[in-house]
Design an enzyme around this catalytic site. Structure first.
Site, PDB file in Angstrom:
ATOM      1  N   CYS A  27       0.816  -1.213   0.000  1.00 40.09           N
ATOM      2  CA  CYS A  27       0.000   0.000   0.000  1.00 40.09           C
ATOM      3  C   CYS A  27       0.849   1.263   0.000  1.00 40.09           C
ATOM      4  O   CYS A  27       0.498   2.260  -0.631  1.00 40.09           O
ATOM      5  CB  CYS A  27      -0.939  -0.002   1.195  1.00 40.09           C
ATOM      6  SG  CYS A  27      -0.125  -0.253   2.787  1.00 40.09           S
ATOM      7  N   HIS A  60      -2.330   1.632   7.208  1.00 44.65           N
ATOM      8  CA  HIS A  60      -2.599   1.363   5.785  1.00 44.65           C
ATOM      9  C   HIS A  60      -2.517   2.657   4.988  1.00 44.65           C
ATOM     10  O   HIS A  60      -3.125   3.666   5.359  1.00 44.65           O
ATOM     11  CB  HIS A  60      -3.995   0.744   5.642  1.00 44.65           C
ATOM     12  CG  HIS A  60      -4.385   0.439   4.233  1.00 44.65           C
ATOM     13  ND1 HIS A  60      -3.628  -0.352   3.394  1.00 44.65           N
ATOM     14  CD2 HIS A  60      -5.460   0.826   3.491  1.00 44.65           C
ATOM     15  CE1 HIS A  60      -4.219  -0.443   2.219  1.00 44.65           C
ATOM     16  NE2 HIS A  60      -5.331   0.263   2.256  1.00 44.65           N
ATOM     17  N   ASN A 100      -8.323   3.478  -2.649  1.00 34.78           N
ATOM     18  CA  ASN A 100      -7.711   2.361  -1.936  1.00 34.78           C
ATOM     19  C   ASN A 100      -6.917   1.489  -2.918  1.00 34.78           C
ATOM     20  O   ASN A 100      -6.863   1.786  -4.118  1.00 34.78           O
ATOM     21  CB  ASN A 100      -8.797   1.536  -1.228  1.00 34.78           C
ATOM     22  CG  ASN A 100      -8.279   0.789  -0.029  1.00 34.78           C
ATOM     23  OD1 ASN A 100      -7.074   0.734   0.223  1.00 34.78           O
ATOM     24  ND2 ASN A 100      -9.179   0.189   0.726  1.00 34.78           N
TER      25      ASN A 100
END
Length: 319
Positions: free
Chosen positions: A124, A263, A283
Site C-alpha cells: 500500500c 494502511h 484504496n
C-alpha cells in the site's frame, strides 16, 4: 422425545444452512482450504456475517466481500510507527483555517490512474506514493502515466511486501535518482511479491531538478484540504474489520479505538454536504472493493486518522 427430535432437526437444518452459505461464498470468490484452515476461515467468516447483519449505521453499508473470511488481510500492513527523524520535513501551511472549502475531485481532471489490487503483498505504501507522483506528473504535463510500484518494493529501504513507509519511499526516489522520475509500470510491472531490484534503462521523461517530500501537521484536516487543492495526497489510515467489509456510503464513527495508522491510501477529493463534508479516498484493494475501489470518509473528525500521517511530495522541474 418428540421435543428432543424437534430440536435436533432444527440444529441440523441450521448447520446445513451455515455450510451452504459458507460453500457459496467460497465458490463466489474461488477460495479453497484444507480441512484445518477451512474451519478457521469459516469461523472468521461467520463473525463477519454477524457484523454485517448487525450493522445499523445509516450513512454507509457493509458487505461480505473477498475479505470476509480473513481477520485483517496482510495487504493492509503498513508500518507507520516510525517517527519522523528530521523535523525540517514537517510543513505548516499558514492561513488554511480560513480557506473556504470547494468541491474537488482529481478523478474528473484525469489525474488519477486506475485502481490497483495489491493482493497479498503489503504494497500500500508503494501504491500511494506512486499515485501521488502520477497525479503531479499528469497535472504538469497533461499526460497520464503509471509509475512502477514494484520498483519501490524491490529497491527502496522499505520492507518489500511486509510493509513500508511513505517518507522512506520518497527518500529513495529523491536520493537514488534525484533528477529522474521513477520507472514506468510498463517497464517494471507489479508482481504482487518482492523480488530482486532490477532497474532498467529508464525512459527519460520530462527533466527534474528533484523530488522531495514534507509532512503535514498531524490531525490538521485544514492542511490536508489545502494540500489537496494542488494534487492528490498520500495518507495513512487506521483500519478495522469494518473498513475491510465496506461497500458504499460515508464512513463515520468506526475508528474510536486508539489504533495507529496501518494502511496507506491516496486522498483524491473532497465534497461538501450538509453534515460537514467528506473525503474521497482511493484504496488499493481492487476495483471490486468498495465504491469501484474508492471509499468516502467523514471530514472534520479525523475519521480513521486520515489526517494523522499525510505526506506531500514536492517536485521541482528544471527550467
Amino acid at each position: 422425545m418428540k421435543l428432543l427430535t424437534f430440536f435436533v432437526t432444527i440444529n441440523f437444518l441450521y448447520a446445513f444452512e451455515i455450510e451452504q452459505i459458507w460453500n457459496e461464498y467460497k465458490q463466489k470468490y474461488k477460495k479453497s482450504y484444507n480441512l484445518l484452515d477451512d474451519k478457521q476461515h469459516k469461523k472468521i467468516f461467520f463473525e463477519a456475517v454477524n457484523l454485517v447483519a448487525n450493522h445499523d449505521a445509516q450513512n454507509f453499508t457493509l458487505t461480505l466481500n473477498k475479505f470476509a473470511d480473513v481477520l485483517l488481510p496482510r495487504q493492509i500492513a503498513l508500518q507507520s510507527s516510525r517517527k519522523h527523524k528530521e523535523s525540517h520535513h514537517l510543513m505548516k501551511i499558514s492561513g488554511v483555517s480560513s480557506v473556504p472549502k470547494i468541491d474537488i475531485d482529481w478523478r474528473d481532471h484525469g489525474f488519477v490512474t486506475s485502481v490497483r489490487d495489491q493482493g497479498l503483498c503489503g504494497a500500500c505504501y508503494a501504491i500511494a506514493t506512486m499515485g501521488a507522483l502520477e497525479g503531479i506528473y499528469s497535472k504538469l504535463f497533461k499526460s497520464p502515466v503509471e509509475f512502477s510500484i514494484q520498483e519501490l518494493i524491490d529497491c527502496s529501504a522499505n520492507e518489500g511486501c511486509d510493509g513500508g513507509w511513505l517518507d522512506l519511499s520518497f527518500e529513495y526516489i529523491n536520493k537514488k535518482f534525484p533528477q529522474q522520475w521513477p520507472e514506468l509500470e510498463v517497464d517494471y510491472s507489479y508482481e504482487k511479491d518482492a523480488a530482486s531490484c532490477r532497474l532498467t534503462n529508464r525512459e527519460q521523461l520530462h527533466k527534474l531538478k528533484c523530488i522531495s517530500y514534507l509532512h503535514l501537521q498531524p490531525e490538521n484536516e485544514n492542511e490536508l484540504y489545502a494540500a489537496l487543492l494542488t494534487s492528490p495526497v498520500p495518507a495513512a489510515i487506521a483500519t478495522t474489520l469494518t473498513t475491510t467489509l465496506y461497500s458504499s456510503g460515508i464512513i463515520e464513527g468506526i475508528c474510536k479505538e486508539n489504533r495507529p495508522p496501518d494502511h496507506a491510501v491516496l486522498v483524491v477529493g473532497y465534497k461538501n454536504d450538509p453534515y460537514g463534508g467528506y473525503w474521497i479516498v482511493k484504496n488499493s484493494w481492487g476495483a471490486d472493493w468498495g465504491e469501484g475501489g474508492y471509499f468516502r470518509l467523514r471530514a472534520g473528525i479525523n475519521e480513521c486518522k486520515i489526517a494523522s500521517n499525510c505526506v506531500v511530495p514536492i517536485v521541482a522541474l528544471e527550467v
